[in-house]
Design a protein around this motif. Structure first.
Motif, short mmCIF file in Angstrom:
data_model
loop_
_atom_site.label_atom_id
_atom_site.label_comp_id
_atom_site.label_asym_id
_atom_site.label_seq_id
_atom_site.Cartn_x
_atom_site.Cartn_y
_atom_site.Cartn_z
N ASP A 118 60.12 32.15 56.53
CA ASP A 118 60.84 32.05 57.79
C ASP A 118 61.83 30.90 57.62
O ASP A 118 61.99 30.39 56.52
N ASP A 119 62.48 30.48 58.69
CA ASP A 119 63.47 29.40 58.57
C ASP A 119 62.85 28.05 58.24
O ASP A 119 63.56 27.13 57.84
N GLY A 120 61.53 27.91 58.34
CA GLY A 120 60.89 26.62 58.10
C GLY A 120 59.98 26.56 56.89
O GLY A 120 59.54 25.48 56.51
N THR A 121 59.67 27.71 56.28
CA THR A 121 58.71 27.73 55.17
C THR A 121 59.27 28.48 53.97
O THR A 121 59.79 29.59 54.10
N LEU A 122 59.14 27.85 52.81
CA LEU A 122 59.55 28.44 51.55
C LEU A 122 58.31 28.56 50.67
O LEU A 122 57.48 27.65 50.64
N VAL A 123 58.19 29.67 49.96
CA VAL A 123 57.09 29.88 49.02
C VAL A 123 57.67 29.88 47.61
O VAL A 123 58.73 30.47 47.38
N SER A 124 56.97 29.22 46.69
CA SER A 124 57.40 29.24 45.29
C SER A 124 56.19 29.46 44.39
O SER A 124 55.09 29.02 44.69
N PHE A 178 53.45 26.46 49.28
CA PHE A 178 54.11 26.74 50.55
C PHE A 178 54.75 25.42 51.00
O PHE A 178 54.04 24.43 51.20
N TRP A 179 56.06 25.40 51.16
CA TRP A 179 56.80 24.18 51.44
C TRP A 179 57.31 24.13 52.88
O TRP A 179 57.77 25.16 53.41
N ASP A 180 57.26 22.96 53.49
CA ASP A 180 57.90 22.71 54.78
C ASP A 180 59.34 22.31 54.45
O ASP A 180 59.57 21.25 53.85
N THR A 193 57.90 18.71 51.94
CA THR A 193 56.53 18.52 51.45
C THR A 193 55.80 19.85 51.37
O THR A 193 56.08 20.79 52.11
N ALA A 194 54.82 19.89 50.46
CA ALA A 194 54.01 21.10 50.31
C ALA A 194 53.01 21.17 51.46
O ALA A 194 52.30 20.21 51.73
N LYS A 195 52.99 22.31 52.15
CA LYS A 195 52.02 22.54 53.23
C LYS A 195 50.67 22.96 52.66
O LYS A 195 49.63 22.61 53.18
N ALA A 196 50.73 23.77 51.59
CA ALA A 196 49.51 24.30 50.98
C ALA A 196 49.82 24.71 49.55
O ALA A 196 50.97 24.95 49.20
N GLU A 197 48.75 24.78 48.75
CA GLU A 197 48.89 25.25 47.37
C GLU A 197 47.74 26.19 47.07
O GLU A 197 46.61 25.95 47.48
#
Length: 181
Positions: free
Chosen positions: A66-72, A81-83, A88-92
């Motif tokens: 979405d506009d606030g979360t990037l996945v790599s 999962f990045w904010d 910063t990483a939200k989760a890994e």
């Protein structure tokens, strides 16, 4: 068909850019590289808005949720999962690949009535007539030359994001991709 233009050449990666992806609102372009970083670029001026570090291997895929979360994802299978706002990483999720919701950016993307492909250092634009599997015989209606061989492309509306083996990320505009659709 009118010509397109390169709006920005984004520099910062030190190695091949394996994946590029547009944010849902088209304001950001993300890139994942063999240099183990994700960079988030402003579509407005090509500046680097964020450098996301923390992968221990080459970043092979990026996608905005979405506009606030990037996945790599990296080549070892680790998913982050990045904010986007904080960088910063939200989760890994170590050792597991995230199932991306759409076709990953690669060397071929559909854009309206057009098929955008890459060959060497060229971005080629073909009319998509339903016979895409046989594009070796197609004559391009437009092309862009990149500074080095192309590793990844991603399209959204009239914009094309290009990831190069040199680490460059190009932000191209081809208004006729949507005007002619």
């Amino acid at each position: 068909v009118s010509t397109g233009e390169c709006l920005a050449t984004c520099s910062g990666h030190r190695s091949t850019v394996f994946s590029v992806a547009w944010s849902p609102d088209g304001k950001l372009l993300a890139s994942g590289s063999a240099d183990k970083t994700v960079r988030v670029w402003s579509a407005e001026d090509g500046s680097c808005a964020k450098v996301l570090s923390g992968h221990s291997a080459a970043v092979t895929q990026v996608e905005f949720l979405d506009d606030g979360t990037l996945v790599s994802c990296d080549s070892r299978g680790s998913t982050k999962f990045w904010d986007i706002a904080t960088g910063t990483a939200k989760a890994e999720v170590p050792g597991e690949k995230f199932t991306f919701s759409k076709a990953a950016a690669g060397s071929e993307q559909r854009a309206g009535r057009f098929l955008v492909t890459s060959q060497g250092d060229l971005v080629l634009v073909h009319l998509a007539d339903g016979g895409e599997a046989n594009d070796a015989k197609k004559v391009p209606v437009a092309f862009f030359r990149a500074p080095s061989p192309i590793a990844s492309i991603s399209c959204t509306g009239e914009y094309i994001g290009v990831g190069c083996s040199s680490g460059a990320v190009l932000h191209l505009r081809a208004a006729w991709l949507v005007e002619a659709g």
